[in-house]
Each structure stands twice: as structure tokens, then as C-alpha cells.
Scaffold this active site. Sequence first.
Site, short mmCIF file in Angstrom:
data_model
loop_
_atom_site.label_atom_id
_atom_site.label_comp_id
_atom_site.label_asym_id
_atom_site.label_seq_id
_atom_site.Cartn_x
_atom_site.Cartn_y
_atom_site.Cartn_z
CE1 TYR A 166 -3.61 2.60 0.59
CE2 TYR A 166 -2.39 3.27 2.54
CZ TYR A 166 -3.40 3.49 1.63
OH TYR A 166 -4.20 4.60 1.76
CG ASP B 295 5.65 3.76 0.89
OD1 ASP B 295 5.93 4.41 1.92
OD2 ASP B 295 4.49 3.58 0.49
CE LYS C 278 0.83 5.32 8.18
NZ LYS C 278 0.85 4.36 7.08
C1 LIG Z 1 0.25 4.85 5.66
C2 LIG Z 1 1.04 4.58 4.46
C3 LIG Z 1 0.99 5.42 3.33
C4 LIG Z 1 0.02 6.56 3.22
O1 LIG Z 1 0.23 7.56 4.16
P1 LIG Z 1 -0.98 8.57 4.51
O2 LIG Z 1 -0.35 9.55 5.43
O3 LIG Z 1 -2.05 7.74 5.10
O4 LIG Z 1 -1.40 9.19 3.22
C5 LIG Z 1 1.83 5.16 2.28
N1 LIG Z 1 2.69 4.13 2.32
C6 LIG Z 1 2.77 3.29 3.37
C7 LIG Z 1 3.77 2.18 3.37
C8 LIG Z 1 1.93 3.48 4.47
O5 LIG Z 1 2.00 2.62 5.49
#
Ligand SMILES: *Cc1c(COP(=O)(O)O)cnc(C)c1O
Length: 425
Positions: free
Chosen positions: A142, A237, A265
Site C-alpha cells: 500500500y 516507501d 507517519k
Molecule cells: C500509511 C502509508 C501510506 C500513506 O500515508 P498517509 O499519510 O495515510 O497518506 C503510504 N505508504 C505506506 C507504506 C503506508 O503505510
Amino acid sequence: MEISNDLFEQAKKTIPGGVNSPVRAFRSVGGSPFFTKRADGAYLYTSDDQRLIDYVCTWGPAILGHNQPVIKEAISRALEQGTSFGTPNPYEVEMAELICELVPSVEKVRMCNSGTEATMSSIRLARGYTGRDKIIKFAGCYHGHVDSLLVKAGSGALTLGNPDSAGIPDSFARETIVLNYNDSESLKQTFANQGDQIAAVILEPYPANCGLIFPKNNFLQLAVDLCKENGSVSIFDEVMTGFRVSLGGVQEHVNIIPDMTALGKIIGGGLPVGAFGGRKEIMDHLAPLGPVYQAGTLSGNPLAMAAGIAALKMLQSTNPYKDLNCMGRKIKNSILQAAAEKGVALQVPQVGSMFAIFFNENPVENFDHAIRSDVDSFKKVFQYSIKNGVYIAPSAFETCFISTCHAGDPVDISSQVLGDAIKNL
Ligand SMILES: *Cc1c(COP(=O)(O)O)cnc(C)c1O
């Protein structure tokens, strides 16, 4: 615990599904979500005055626990000076220097407001830099709700049963090649066939949005190397794993350096922040230096920067990663022990302060394995735990997080409760 439904019923009248982010709706574990009125340390306090030991930790950011005094103090000090300026501010420079110091791949960095913005802008930059359109992603990873990345995208979409969101033109999705995680052969093959069209490979170095999965057979190094050989951009990511697995993320933990990194985060200390960075040569293609446009009215916001800087500095000075790993092990072991006693087949992937539970006979190495896990047993464990004061992620395909405030009683009690939940199956 009993959950009163009044507020949820009221919310549903004016908010679609009653929530501002779908996983919060508890669809995959049944029942209604609770509302939180206050959070402190390892605990959430619900609107009907229940206290829960929290393993969601605001979906990752709260690694130092909720309502952290040092972060609060930093926000209050910044607040005295105003909430937003629309000009450069000194915090932005301090934050950029801190990120470049901590995250191995980052030579230059641009701040934004969420993880989604970070991955979206990374992809655009990779396309602008390479002059190519296609990207490779992996099933179950994701990367936020970016159009071209919302294909086989793990938990949020998975638990709702519509992995490909409506509203995304086929023509966008066609530019996204989805491969299986840990499948080195298909990655090599795809590069052999169309390497000169691939702008980027984006991946979660430890996929943590379909449970928790680890790379094997040098998969990460292969992805980075293939990108280098083919003039494509490798993007890690690390929105979830950055500052979580170690200060410098997975890339530092395993010493594999991608071209670019997306962050979010933890970097906001609990406020909405994202960032993306990487090699200077690539980053300098961003406006105003280069042709790739990217912007944000509130990007680099002083309150958000103050909170994030305080969080990162505290992680730097206290280096809690070894202690967090001990807590992770303790929970993992008590779940495994209960499972052995009960004769239940399950897997507990764990690294540092992240863990997940798969009711699966075999190790889970990709998305297909993950979705073959027994969701029903997970629901039962979730329901037993929350009744007994322990809140784990409300989906069989999410990771649980531990904070520094969980040391002592919270971890001891939770280990017991989670073990009992398994024995009670
Ligand atoms: C949470 C998450 C996102 C998206 O971040 P948001 O601040 O919710 O837009 C993207 N990549 C990873 C791996 C995530 O865990």
C-alpha cells in the site's frame, strides 16, 4: 468492553460510513468502532470511559506513546509564534538537515502533508526524471490512495473487497505493472522485456499493509540493482518503516540504499506530515529548479515541523530500538507459546516494534499467501482482546505497533491477554 453506538450513528449522517478513513470502520472485524476522547502513553480512553492498551498507535506515528510531553512542549512553543506563514521558516531547514543525516538515501528532501503525497510526488518525479511512464509495484503493498498505486493495494482496499478502487481510469492503471512480492524471476523478466519503459519500482521494504512480510533471497537488492542497470528509479516507501524499524528505516537496517525514499507517519510526531527525498541529481528536477511541479500551501508547516523535529530528536537521543524489539519478542513468544499449547497453526512475523498475526500454516511471503490466512480466527482474537482491554489492529491484514510507553505493565498484560485469546479459540 461494551461499545456505545450513539456517536457512530450520529457520525454516519454527515460523514460517509461515519469515518474519515475506511479501516477505522471495523468492517473486517465486525461491530462498530469506538470513539477515542483522549490518549496518553500506551493507552486510549474511549468516549464511554474504557481504557485500552493501544497497538495501533495512530497507525504507526505514536512510537513514543500518545500525548508525549516533549512533543507537546515543542508544539506549544511553536504555537506561540503563529500557525502558518506561507514563507520559508527555520524549522524546515532543521527538519531537512535531520532527515538527510538520519536516512541514508536522502541527500535532499521536500516536505509534504501525508504519506500519500510523498509517494505520489515520488512517482511523478521519477517519471519526470526518466521521461518514462510505467511503474512497477507489488501486490499487497500500500502506498497511499494515489490513483496509479491503488492497484492490489493491501489492507484498506483488501478488507473492503474492492482492491481496485472505482474512479481510477483504466488508462492510469495500465501504466502500473503489478508483480508478486519476493518473486525475483518475474521482476527480472519484466525488466528484460520492457526495462527501457520503466520509470520506477516502488515497494515497501517490509510490506506492512497486508499483515507483515519480509523480503527474501536478496529481493530488495535485486530491485535496486535492476533499477540501476535499466536507468529506472528505485523508491522505498518507508512511510511505515522509517524511524520505526531503526532511525534510518529498513534501508539502514539492511544496508540497501534506494534512489528515493517516501516518508510519513512518525516524521510528523503525530501531526500530518510526509516527505520524499533521495539523490540530489533526481531531487533537483523538482520545481523551482526543474520541470517537475510539486507544491503545498501548508507544506513545512511550523507546528508540524516542530512536532516532527522533537520526535526525531528524541528517537535519536534515546535510541529505543533495542528495547522496543525486546517488547516485540515478548509478545511474539507468548502468542507462539499459546498457539503451541492450543495446537493452532499461526505465524507471528515481528521486527522491532512491529508484529502481525497470520492464522496460516506456512510462512507468509506474499499477498496471495496472506489472503489465504484464516480471518475468522483473527476476528475472534480481536474481539476477545478488545473485551479484555487490548486493542490490536482491527484487520487481519494490518501490522500492530508498540510504543516506548508500552514497557512494563502494558506489554506484560497484553502478552497474557493475547495468549489467552489464542487459547480461547
Ligand atoms: C500509511 C502509508 C501510506 C500513506 O500515508 P498517509 O499519510 O495515510 O497518506 C503510504 N505508504 C505506506 C507504506 C503506508 O503505510
